[in-house]
Design a protein around this motif. Structure first.
Motif, short mmCIF file in Angstrom:
data_model
loop_
_atom_site.label_atom_id
_atom_site.label_comp_id
_atom_site.label_asym_id
_atom_site.label_seq_id
_atom_site.Cartn_x
_atom_site.Cartn_y
_atom_site.Cartn_z
N GLN A 1 33.82 41.26 43.56
CA GLN A 1 33.90 40.16 42.60
C GLN A 1 35.14 40.34 41.70
OE1 GLN A 1 30.16 40.08 40.46
NE2 GLN A 1 29.31 38.56 41.88
N GLU A 2 35.40 41.57 41.30
CA GLU A 2 36.55 41.86 40.44
C GLU A 2 37.86 41.50 41.14
OE1 GLU A 2 38.33 42.63 37.01
OE2 GLU A 2 36.17 42.88 37.23
N GLU A 3 37.99 41.86 42.41
CA GLU A 3 39.22 41.55 43.16
C GLU A 3 39.41 40.05 43.31
OE1 GLU A 3 39.46 45.52 46.00
OE2 GLU A 3 38.13 43.87 46.56
N LEU A 4 38.33 39.35 43.65
CA LEU A 4 38.41 37.90 43.79
C LEU A 4 38.78 37.25 42.47
CD1 LEU A 4 38.11 35.31 45.43
CD2 LEU A 4 35.64 35.39 44.95
N ALA A 5 38.17 37.71 41.40
CA ALA A 5 38.46 37.17 40.08
C ALA A 5 39.94 37.37 39.72
CB ALA A 5 37.57 37.84 39.03
N ARG A 6 40.45 38.56 39.95
CA ARG A 6 41.85 38.85 39.64
C ARG A 6 42.78 37.96 40.44
NH1 ARG A 6 44.70 42.00 42.46
NH2 ARG A 6 42.98 43.27 43.18
N LYS A 7 42.53 37.81 41.72
CA LYS A 7 43.38 36.98 42.58
C LYS A 7 43.32 35.50 42.18
CE LYS A 7 43.15 39.88 46.69
NZ LYS A 7 44.14 39.78 47.74
N ALA A 8 42.16 35.06 41.71
CA ALA A 8 41.99 33.65 41.34
C ALA A 8 42.36 33.37 39.88
CB ALA A 8 40.54 33.21 41.60
N GLY A 9 42.56 34.43 39.11
CA GLY A 9 42.91 34.25 37.71
C GLY A 9 41.74 33.82 36.83
N ILE A 10 40.54 34.27 37.21
CA ILE A 10 39.34 33.96 36.43
C ILE A 10 38.62 35.26 36.13
CG2 ILE A 10 39.10 31.62 37.36
CD1 ILE A 10 36.90 32.66 39.22
N SER A 11 37.59 35.20 35.29
CA SER A 11 36.84 36.41 34.96
C SER A 11 35.84 36.74 36.07
CB SER A 11 36.09 36.22 33.64
OG SER A 11 35.04 35.30 33.79
N ARG A 12 35.48 38.02 36.13
CA ARG A 12 34.46 38.44 37.08
C ARG A 12 33.14 37.75 36.75
NH1 ARG A 12 30.14 40.62 37.05
NH2 ARG A 12 30.40 41.39 34.94
N ALA A 13 32.88 37.55 35.46
CA ALA A 13 31.65 36.86 35.04
C ALA A 13 31.61 35.44 35.59
CB ALA A 13 31.53 36.85 33.52
N HIS A 14 32.75 34.77 35.62
CA HIS A 14 32.79 33.40 36.15
C HIS A 14 32.52 33.41 37.66
CE1 HIS A 14 33.41 29.18 35.99
NE2 HIS A 14 34.54 29.18 36.66
#
Length: 71
Positions: A15-28
């Motif tokens: 989730q953290e990697e996807l969030a970083r790549k997408a520019g959103i929070s892991r919580a989102h």
């Protein structure tokens, strides 16, 4: 049905990697996967590129994680 968590796991991303790549929070990412939030169109397009899916899949069926529309 479209399940973003399954697509993320297949892509080998946390989730953290996807969030970083997408520019959103892991919580989102978590909220989208659980079905408690829908991504905006720009975020859906970013997620779709990363996960190699059609961005419209996020709106064809309200099942990003476990919730369905109307629940």
């Amino acid at each position: 049905m479209f399940d973003m968590k399954v697509k993320r796991v297949i892509a080998g991303l946390t989730q953290e990697e996807l969030a970083r790549k997408a520019g959103i929070s892991r919580a989102h990412v978590t909220r989208i996967e659980r079905g408690s939030a829908k991504p905006s169109v720009p975020v859906a397009k970013k997620l779709a590129r990363i996960l190699n899916v059609n961005w419209g899949d996020f709106y064809n069926d309200w099942k990003f994680g476990t919730k369905k529309e109307g629940d």
